[in-house]
Write a protein that holds these residues in place. Structure first.
Motif, PDB file in Angstrom:
ATOM      1  N   THR A 290       0.832  -1.207   0.000  1.00  0.00           N
ATOM      2  CA  THR A 290       0.000   0.000   0.000  1.00  0.00           C
ATOM      3  C   THR A 290       0.865   1.255   0.000  1.00  0.00           C
ATOM      4  N   ALA A 291       1.917   1.255   0.799  1.00  0.00           N
ATOM      5  CA  ALA A 291       2.824   2.405   0.835  1.00  0.00           C
ATOM      6  C   ALA A 291       3.462   2.628  -0.530  1.00  0.00           C
ATOM      7  N   MET A 292       3.817   1.553  -1.209  1.00  0.00           N
ATOM      8  CA  MET A 292       4.417   1.692  -2.541  1.00  0.00           C
ATOM      9  C   MET A 292       3.409   2.261  -3.533  1.00  0.00           C
ATOM     10  N   VAL A 293       2.162   1.829  -3.452  1.00  0.00           N
ATOM     11  CA  VAL A 293       1.121   2.361  -4.328  1.00  0.00           C
ATOM     12  C   VAL A 293       0.990   3.871  -4.140  1.00  0.00           C
ATOM     13  N   VAL A 294       0.995   4.327  -2.904  1.00  0.00           N
ATOM     14  CA  VAL A 294       0.893   5.764  -2.637  1.00  0.00           C
ATOM     15  C   VAL A 294       2.086   6.496  -3.237  1.00  0.00           C
ATOM     16  N   HIS A 295       3.279   5.937  -3.090  1.00  0.00           N
ATOM     17  CA  HIS A 295       4.486   6.561  -3.635  1.00  0.00           C
ATOM     18  C   HIS A 295       4.412   6.615  -5.165  1.00  0.00           C
ATOM     19  N   ILE A 296       3.964   5.527  -5.799  1.00  0.00           N
ATOM     20  CA  ILE A 296       3.802   5.518  -7.260  1.00  0.00           C
ATOM     21  C   ILE A 296       2.786   6.570  -7.683  1.00  0.00           C
ATOM     22  N   ALA A 297       1.693   6.691  -6.949  1.00  0.00           N
ATOM     23  CA  ALA A 297       0.672   7.692  -7.282  1.00  0.00           C
ATOM     24  C   ALA A 297       1.257   9.102  -7.242  1.00  0.00           C
ATOM     25  N   GLN A 298       2.148   9.359  -6.291  1.00  0.00           N
ATOM     26  CA  GLN A 298       2.802  10.671  -6.220  1.00  0.00           C
ATOM     27  C   GLN A 298       3.649  10.925  -7.457  1.00  0.00           C
ATOM     28  N   VAL A 299       4.401   9.924  -7.887  1.00  0.00           N
ATOM     29  CA  VAL A 299       5.237  10.056  -9.089  1.00  0.00           C
ATOM     30  C   VAL A 299       4.355  10.263 -10.315  1.00  0.00           C
ATOM     31  N   GLN A 300       3.266   9.513 -10.401  1.00  0.00           N
ATOM     32  CA  GLN A 300       2.365   9.661 -11.551  1.00  0.00           C
ATOM     33  C   GLN A 300       1.784  11.074 -11.616  1.00  0.00           C
ATOM     34  N   GLU A 301       1.433  11.631 -10.489  1.00  0.00           N
ATOM     35  CA  GLU A 301       0.920  13.001 -10.468  1.00  0.00           C
ATOM     36  C   GLU A 301       1.997  13.980 -10.912  1.00  0.00           C
ATOM     37  N   GLU A 302       3.210  13.775 -10.429  1.00  0.00           N
ATOM     38  CA  GLU A 302       4.330  14.638 -10.801  1.00  0.00           C
ATOM     39  C   GLU A 302       4.579  14.614 -12.310  1.00  0.00           C
ATOM     40  N   LEU A 303       4.515  13.413 -12.901  1.00  0.00           N
ATOM     41  CA  LEU A 303       4.746  13.250 -14.334  1.00  0.00           C
ATOM     42  C   LEU A 303       3.504  13.549 -15.166  1.00  0.00           C
ATOM     43  N   ASP A 304       2.351  13.671 -14.519  1.00  0.00           N
ATOM     44  CA  ASP A 304       1.066  13.803 -15.202  1.00  0.00           C
ATOM     45  C   ASP A 304       0.886  12.666 -16.217  1.00  0.00           C
ATOM     46  N   HIS A 305       1.208  11.472 -15.743  1.00  0.00           N
ATOM     47  CA  HIS A 305       1.103  10.271 -16.569  1.00  0.00           C
ATOM     48  C   HIS A 305       0.763   9.117 -15.636  1.00  0.00           C
ATOM     49  N   HIS A 306      -0.324   8.425 -15.905  1.00  0.00           N
ATOM     50  CA  HIS A 306      -0.865   7.449 -14.965  1.00  0.00           C
ATOM     51  C   HIS A 306      -0.962   6.067 -15.588  1.00  0.00           C
ATOM     52  N   SER A 307      -0.684   5.067 -14.767  1.00  0.00           N
ATOM     53  CA  SER A 307      -0.767   3.677 -15.201  1.00  0.00           C
ATOM     54  C   SER A 307      -2.022   3.047 -14.621  1.00  0.00           C
ATOM     55  N   ASP A 308      -2.324   1.834 -15.094  1.00  0.00           N
ATOM     56  CA  ASP A 308      -3.269   0.990 -14.374  1.00  0.00           C
ATOM     57  C   ASP A 308      -2.450   0.400 -13.242  1.00  0.00           C
TER      58      ASP A 308
END
Length: 101
Positions: A41-59
């Motif tokens: 769960t902590a990793m998911v939150v960290h990935i979500a932060q990176v995705q927001e920063e890049l404005d690019h999102h994965s499934d």
């Protein structure tokens, strides 16, 4: 500015630099195993932060102790682009800090 799809050769070259990542159904994919559900769960939150920063999102899928990503670029018709490779690189950089393998 539109993003251009990568050729099959370019994708293969990028994947050679991304251990554990593969091309599946036209998307870059990777599954990580972690020590616990909380760590995943902590990793998911960290990935979500990176995705927001890049404005690019994965499934992004959270399992009990797994995190799975599948990424392509919607604005390029669902093809793989440099944006996907950059997101994969950033996730690889943070995965070790979460104990993911």
């Amino acid at each position: 500015m539109p993003v251009e799809p990568l050729s099959q050769k370019e994708i293969e070259e990028r994947l050679a630099e991304l251990p554990g990542w593969s091309l599946d159904a036209g998307r870059l994919t990777r599954a990580y195993r972690l020590a616990s559900h909380f760590a995943a769960t902590a990793m998911v939150v960290h990935i979500a932060q990176v995705q927001e920063e890049l404005d690019h999102h994965s499934d992004l899928t959270l399992g009990y102790n797994t995190v799975t990503l599948a990424v392509s670029t919607h604005s390029a018709g669902g093809a793989v682009t440099e944006k996907d490779v950059e997101l994969a690189r950033r996730v690889e950089e943070l995965a070790g800090g979460h104990g993911a393998h």
